[in-house]
Design a protein around this motif. Structure first.
Motif, PDB file in Angstrom:
ATOM      1  N   ALA A 109       0.830  -1.212   0.000  1.00 39.97           N
ATOM      2  CA  ALA A 109       0.000   0.000   0.000  1.00 39.97           C
ATOM      3  C   ALA A 109       0.861   1.258   0.000  1.00 39.97           C
ATOM      4  N   VAL A 112       2.145   1.716  -3.551  1.00 40.47           N
ATOM      5  CA  VAL A 112       1.071   2.178  -4.429  1.00 40.47           C
ATOM      6  C   VAL A 112       0.784   3.653  -4.197  1.00 40.47           C
ATOM      7  N   TYR A 113       0.674   4.030  -2.937  1.00 41.21           N
ATOM      8  CA  TYR A 113       0.354   5.414  -2.605  1.00 41.21           C
ATOM      9  C   TYR A 113       1.475   6.361  -3.027  1.00 41.21           C
ATOM     10  N   ARG A 117      -0.247   7.938  -6.322  1.00 40.55           N
ATOM     11  CA  ARG A 117      -1.333   8.779  -5.801  1.00 40.55           C
ATOM     12  C   ARG A 117      -1.710   9.804  -6.874  1.00 40.55           C
ATOM     13  N   TYR A 121      -7.788   5.005 -10.473  1.00 34.41           N
ATOM     14  CA  TYR A 121      -7.784   3.836  -9.594  1.00 34.41           C
ATOM     15  C   TYR A 121      -7.216   2.603 -10.297  1.00 34.41           C
ATOM     16  N   GLN A 124      -3.580   2.567 -10.099  1.00 36.77           N
ATOM     17  CA  GLN A 124      -3.047   2.222  -8.782  1.00 36.77           C
ATOM     18  C   GLN A 124      -3.048   0.707  -8.591  1.00 36.77           C
ATOM     19  N   PRO A 166      -0.266   5.535   3.689  1.00 38.09           N
ATOM     20  CA  PRO A 166      -1.162   5.298   2.551  1.00 38.09           C
ATOM     21  C   PRO A 166      -2.624   5.496   2.931  1.00 38.09           C
ATOM     22  N   ALA A 170      -5.388   3.186  -1.563  1.00 36.51           N
ATOM     23  CA  ALA A 170      -4.182   2.399  -1.834  1.00 36.51           C
ATOM     24  C   ALA A 170      -4.349   0.971  -1.316  1.00 36.51           C
ATOM     25  N   TYR A 171      -4.917   0.838  -0.120  1.00 32.49           N
ATOM     26  CA  TYR A 171      -5.149  -0.501   0.428  1.00 32.49           C
ATOM     27  C   TYR A 171      -6.159  -1.278  -0.413  1.00 32.49           C
TER      28      TYR A 171
END
Length: 217
Positions: A109, A112-113, A117, A121, A124, A166, A170-171
């Protein structure tokens, strides 16, 4: 002679102590066996991993009860293991090979963040998928930490933004990637063509472009 005799006794004493310590150390390093009524952090990790794979849907409470045992037995049955509801060495090995710990999910996460960011989506999720694809590839380390912290692999690690907290998106992107969604189309790399200066990365065969990121094999 007395001095030599005392040295001999001392050597025997050390040898006996070493003999006693070997099984204790071996036991300490052995995987934790979990079964009904076990209560510790390993049970919480077990429940977290089983939940991640869809086997356990009850509260993560660190207590090995009926629902945990049922989840373990279903997992064992699906993977052709001995169905006894006990998490021994082989079951632990299979569970860990098919899931990720909370720490590993947090690392995913964070990556990804930090790396995507502000991206769509889908983009991501694609970044998370790239990391998972690398883990499956023989050309990269086979762990989340090995991938994320590989030297010069991610700019966010180098500049420190990797450690930013995050957000929920992100999660969720990580969760979707773990569940098999791969918008990157099996890519192993991604980059921003507006800022990337490497001619090598630009030479990789592209799979898809999502937002500002190009994904490549």
């Amino acid at each position: 002679m007395k001095f030599i005799y005392k040295l001999g006794l001392l050597a025997i004493g050390f040898a006996m102590l070493a003999t006693l310590l070997i099984p204790l150390n071996a036991k300490a390093n052995a995987p934790q066996t979990l079964q009904m009524h076990s209560q510790n952090g390993d049970v919480w990790d077990l429940q977290y991993r089983l939940n991640q794979m869809g086997y356990y849907t009850s509260e993560l409470d660190g207590v090995f009860g009926y629902h945990t045992k049922r989840a373990v037995m279903q997992f064992q049955e699906d993977l052709d293991l001995a169905v006894d509801g006990i998490v021994g060495t082989q079951t632990w090995k299979s569970i860990k090979a098919n899931s990720y710990s909370k720490a590993e999910v947090t690392h995913l996460a964070r990556a990804v963040y930090a790396e995507s960011r502000g991206e769509p989506y889908e983009g991501q999720v694609a970044v998370a998928a790239v990391i998972l694809n690398r883990i499956e590839s023989k050309d990269f380390p086979n762990s989340v930490a090995g991938i994320v912290f590989e030297e010069h692999a991610f700019e966010s690690v180098s500049n420190g933004t990797f450690w930013d907290e995050p957000n929920a998106t992100a999660y969720k992107a990580v969760d979707d990637a773990l569940n098999g969604w791969d918008p990157s189309l099996e890519a192993l790399f991604f980059y921003n063509p507006d800022t990337a200066s490497s001619t090598w990365i630009r030479s990789r065969e592209q799979t898809v472009k999502i937002g500002r990121h190009v994904f490549a094999e």
